[in-house]
Design a protein around this motif. Structure first.
Motif, PDB file in Angstrom:
ATOM      1  N   VAL A   1      -8.143  -5.510 -17.145  1.00 37.72           N
ATOM      2  CA  VAL A   1      -6.820  -5.746 -16.559  1.00 37.72           C
ATOM      3  C   VAL A   1      -5.782  -5.576 -17.663  1.00 37.72           C
ATOM      4  CG1 VAL A   1      -5.309  -7.427 -15.434  1.00 37.72           C
ATOM      5  CG2 VAL A   1      -7.738  -7.326 -14.818  1.00 37.72           C
ATOM      6  N   ARG A   2      -4.811  -4.696 -17.402  1.00 41.52           N
ATOM      7  CA  ARG A   2      -3.757  -4.453 -18.392  1.00 41.52           C
ATOM      8  C   ARG A   2      -2.399  -4.967 -17.948  1.00 41.52           C
ATOM      9  NH1 ARG A   2      -5.754  -0.777 -22.301  1.00 41.52           N
ATOM     10  NH2 ARG A   2      -3.856  -1.250 -23.467  1.00 41.52           N
ATOM     11  N   LYS A   3      -2.183  -5.057 -16.625  1.00 41.67           N
ATOM     12  CA  LYS A   3      -0.891  -5.541 -16.158  1.00 41.67           C
ATOM     13  C   LYS A   3      -0.998  -5.922 -14.684  1.00 41.67           C
ATOM     14  CE  LYS A   3       4.001  -4.392 -16.741  1.00 41.67           C
ATOM     15  NZ  LYS A   3       4.936  -3.376 -17.251  1.00 41.67           N
ATOM     16  N   LEU A   4      -0.203  -6.902 -14.270  1.00 42.72           N
ATOM     17  CA  LEU A   4      -0.068  -7.296 -12.870  1.00 42.72           C
ATOM     18  C   LEU A   4       1.369  -7.032 -12.450  1.00 42.72           C
ATOM     19  CD1 LEU A   4      -2.538  -9.039 -13.895  1.00 42.72           C
ATOM     20  CD2 LEU A   4      -1.880 -10.672 -12.161  1.00 42.72           C
ATOM     21  N   TYR A   5       1.525  -6.564 -11.212  1.00 39.88           N
ATOM     22  CA  TYR A   5       2.850  -6.268 -10.672  1.00 39.88           C
ATOM     23  C   TYR A   5       3.045  -7.052  -9.377  1.00 39.88           C
ATOM     24  CZ  TYR A   5       2.090  -2.157 -13.603  1.00 39.88           C
ATOM     25  OH  TYR A   5       1.794  -1.311 -14.646  1.00 39.88           O
ATOM     26  N   PRO A   6       4.259  -7.519  -9.122  1.00 38.73           N
ATOM     27  CA  PRO A   6       4.536  -8.122  -7.813  1.00 38.73           C
ATOM     28  C   PRO A   6       4.524  -7.029  -6.745  1.00 38.73           C
ATOM     29  CG  PRO A   6       6.568  -7.883  -9.058  1.00 38.73           C
ATOM     30  CD  PRO A   6       5.442  -7.480  -9.983  1.00 38.73           C
ATOM     31  N   SER A   7       4.433  -7.427  -5.498  1.00 37.43           N
ATOM     32  CA  SER A   7       4.322  -6.436  -4.418  1.00 37.43           C
ATOM     33  C   SER A   7       5.538  -5.530  -4.304  1.00 37.43           C
ATOM     34  CB  SER A   7       4.072  -7.145  -3.084  1.00 37.43           C
ATOM     35  OG  SER A   7       5.141  -8.028  -2.803  1.00 37.43           O
ATOM     36  N   ASP A   8       6.681  -5.967  -4.785  1.00 37.45           N
ATOM     37  CA  ASP A   8       7.886  -5.128  -4.729  1.00 37.45           C
ATOM     38  C   ASP A   8       8.150  -4.439  -6.070  1.00 37.45           C
ATOM     39  OD1 ASP A   8       8.587  -7.382  -6.151  1.00 37.45           O
ATOM     40  OD2 ASP A   8      10.511  -7.672  -5.136  1.00 37.45           O
ATOM     41  N   PHE A   9       7.090  -4.045  -6.741  1.00 41.36           N
ATOM     42  CA  PHE A   9       7.177  -3.447  -8.072  1.00 41.36           C
ATOM     43  C   PHE A   9       8.038  -2.180  -8.090  1.00 41.36           C
ATOM     44  CE2 PHE A   9       3.285  -1.686  -6.149  1.00 41.36           C
ATOM     45  CZ  PHE A   9       3.520  -0.322  -6.269  1.00 41.36           C
ATOM     46  N   ASN A  10       8.498  -1.849  -9.292  1.00 40.41           N
ATOM     47  CA  ASN A  10       9.262  -0.627  -9.510  1.00 40.41           C
ATOM     48  C   ASN A  10       8.278   0.541  -9.599  1.00 40.41           C
ATOM     49  OD1 ASN A  10      10.326   1.525 -11.440  1.00 40.41           O
ATOM     50  ND2 ASN A  10      12.187   0.374 -10.965  1.00 40.41           N
TER      51      ASN A  10
ATOM     52  N   GLU B   1       8.181   2.398 -12.958  1.00 34.36           N
ATOM     53  CA  GLU B   1       7.548   1.607 -14.013  1.00 34.36           C
ATOM     54  C   GLU B   1       6.033   1.702 -13.926  1.00 34.36           C
ATOM     55  OE1 GLU B   1       6.874  -3.059 -15.331  1.00 34.36           O
ATOM     56  OE2 GLU B   1       8.319  -2.601 -13.748  1.00 34.36           O
ATOM     57  N   VAL B   2       5.489   1.544 -12.722  1.00 32.90           N
ATOM     58  CA  VAL B   2       4.033   1.594 -12.560  1.00 32.90           C
ATOM     59  C   VAL B   2       3.519   2.999 -12.880  1.00 32.90           C
ATOM     60  CG1 VAL B   2       2.114   1.280 -10.965  1.00 32.90           C
ATOM     61  CG2 VAL B   2       4.042  -0.307 -10.918  1.00 32.90           C
ATOM     62  N   THR B   3       4.222   4.020 -12.416  1.00 34.55           N
ATOM     63  CA  THR B   3       3.817   5.395 -12.721  1.00 34.55           C
ATOM     64  C   THR B   3       3.764   5.594 -14.237  1.00 34.55           C
ATOM     65  OG1 THR B   3       4.820   6.187 -10.663  1.00 34.55           O
ATOM     66  CG2 THR B   3       4.366   7.830 -12.356  1.00 34.55           C
ATOM     67  N   ASP B   4       4.801   5.148 -14.951  1.00 33.42           N
ATOM     68  CA  ASP B   4       4.839   5.289 -16.410  1.00 33.42           C
ATOM     69  C   ASP B   4       3.706   4.503 -17.062  1.00 33.42           C
ATOM     70  OD1 ASP B   4       7.105   6.873 -16.187  1.00 33.42           O
ATOM     71  OD2 ASP B   4       8.496   5.253 -16.742  1.00 33.42           O
ATOM     72  N   ASP B   5       3.442   3.269 -16.584  1.00 29.32           N
ATOM     73  CA  ASP B   5       2.373   2.460 -17.161  1.00 29.32           C
ATOM     74  C   ASP B   5       1.011   3.118 -16.958  1.00 29.32           C
ATOM     75  OD1 ASP B   5       4.188   0.553 -18.042  1.00 29.32           O
ATOM     76  OD2 ASP B   5       3.800  -0.834 -16.394  1.00 29.32           O
TER      77      ASP B   5
ATOM     78  N   LEU C   1       0.828  -1.212   0.000  1.00 26.24           N
ATOM     79  CA  LEU C   1       0.000   0.000   0.000  1.00 26.24           C
ATOM     80  C   LEU C   1       0.859   1.257   0.000  1.00 26.24           C
ATOM     81  CD1 LEU C   1      -2.999  -0.842   2.344  1.00 26.24           C
ATOM     82  CD2 LEU C   1      -3.119  -0.048  -0.015  1.00 26.24           C
ATOM     83  N   ALA C   2       1.979   1.227   0.701  1.00 31.82           N
ATOM     84  CA  ALA C   2       2.887   2.382   0.704  1.00 31.82           C
ATOM     85  C   ALA C   2       3.454   2.613  -0.692  1.00 31.82           C
ATOM     86  CB  ALA C   2       4.002   2.174   1.717  1.00 31.82           C
ATOM     87  N   ARG C   3       3.781   1.554  -1.411  1.00 30.51           N
ATOM     88  CA  ARG C   3       4.311   1.688  -2.772  1.00 30.51           C
ATOM     89  C   ARG C   3       3.226   2.218  -3.722  1.00 30.51           C
ATOM     90  NH1 ARG C   3       9.218  -0.513  -2.934  1.00 30.51           N
ATOM     91  NH2 ARG C   3       9.360  -0.773  -5.180  1.00 30.51           N
ATOM     92  N   VAL C   4       2.013   1.686  -3.610  1.00 33.62           N
ATOM     93  CA  VAL C   4       0.899   2.187  -4.425  1.00 33.62           C
ATOM     94  C   VAL C   4       0.673   3.669  -4.122  1.00 33.62           C
ATOM     95  CG1 VAL C   4      -1.616   2.035  -4.774  1.00 33.62           C
ATOM     96  CG2 VAL C   4      -0.225  -0.051  -4.728  1.00 33.62           C
TER      97      VAL C   4
END
Length: 193
Positions: A172-181, A184-188, A77-80
């Protein structure tokens, strides 16, 4: 200046421009996952009905977990939340909605979610419901969770921990592991706006 030095300099510049052009390939569009997802209705942290379809026009970052989780759930949640803050700084947060769906409706009541989620400063909507409703949504998204046997009055969950990126149509366009970059997620997310 001798001709061959001028020619070598120009060839060097041409090589540099070609190398830079090769590195700047156009971004590939994120594929649509047709095996996971779908609309659902749960109860939000205000005690109101929440339908995913009502988020049409917004990109959604969705995570399943529980508030008594000792490690992965709060870290994810902190990363999100950091992704959301990055989007806020870029002026894009108004078109993005983070969602947190609990596995633990007994403890994660709407009132508890309303107290817990503001700590993350990301306008996260917390969702709960009956155990059957939560299990049905988890199955739609391929989420696996298992409640441990209660010990000393407490219990935990073992669960998959993917973050789901849904486009403005709820696909659904993409799944990320909990330790995602985070970048990368911001750009996606921005690629879908």
């Amino acid at each position: 200046m001798p001709f061959y030095r001028v020619l070598a300099g120009r060839l060097g510049l041409l090589t540099l421009f070609l190398a830079l052009a090769a590195c700047a390939e156009p971004r590939q569009e994120l594929p649509v996952n047709t095996r996971l997802g779908g609309d659902f209705t749960l109860t939000d942290h205000r005690g109101e009905a929440f339908r995913l379809a009502d988020q049409e026009g917004r990109v959604v970052l969705m995570f399943f977990g529980y508030t008594h989780c000792p490690d992965i759930c709060p870290a994810t949640l902190a990363r999100v939340s950091q992704v959301y803050r990055n989007l806020r700084e870029a002026g894009d947060a108004g078109r993005v909605q983070p969602l947190f769906i609990t596995f633990d409706p007994a403890r994660d009541t709407p009132a508890h979610l309303a107290e817990y989620l503001p700590w993350f400063k990301a306008d996260v909507i917390g969702l709960t419901g009956s155990e059957a409703d939560i299990r049905a949504v988890a199955e739609q998204y391929g989420v696996v969770f298992l409640k441990s046997d209660p010990q000393d009055g407490g219990y935990d969950f073992t669960h998959s921990d993917y973050v789901y990126l849904l486009d403005q149509q709820g696909r659904v366009r993409k799944l990320y592991p909990s330790d995602f970059n985070i970048d990368e997620v911001t750009d996606d997310v921005q690629s879908l706006l």
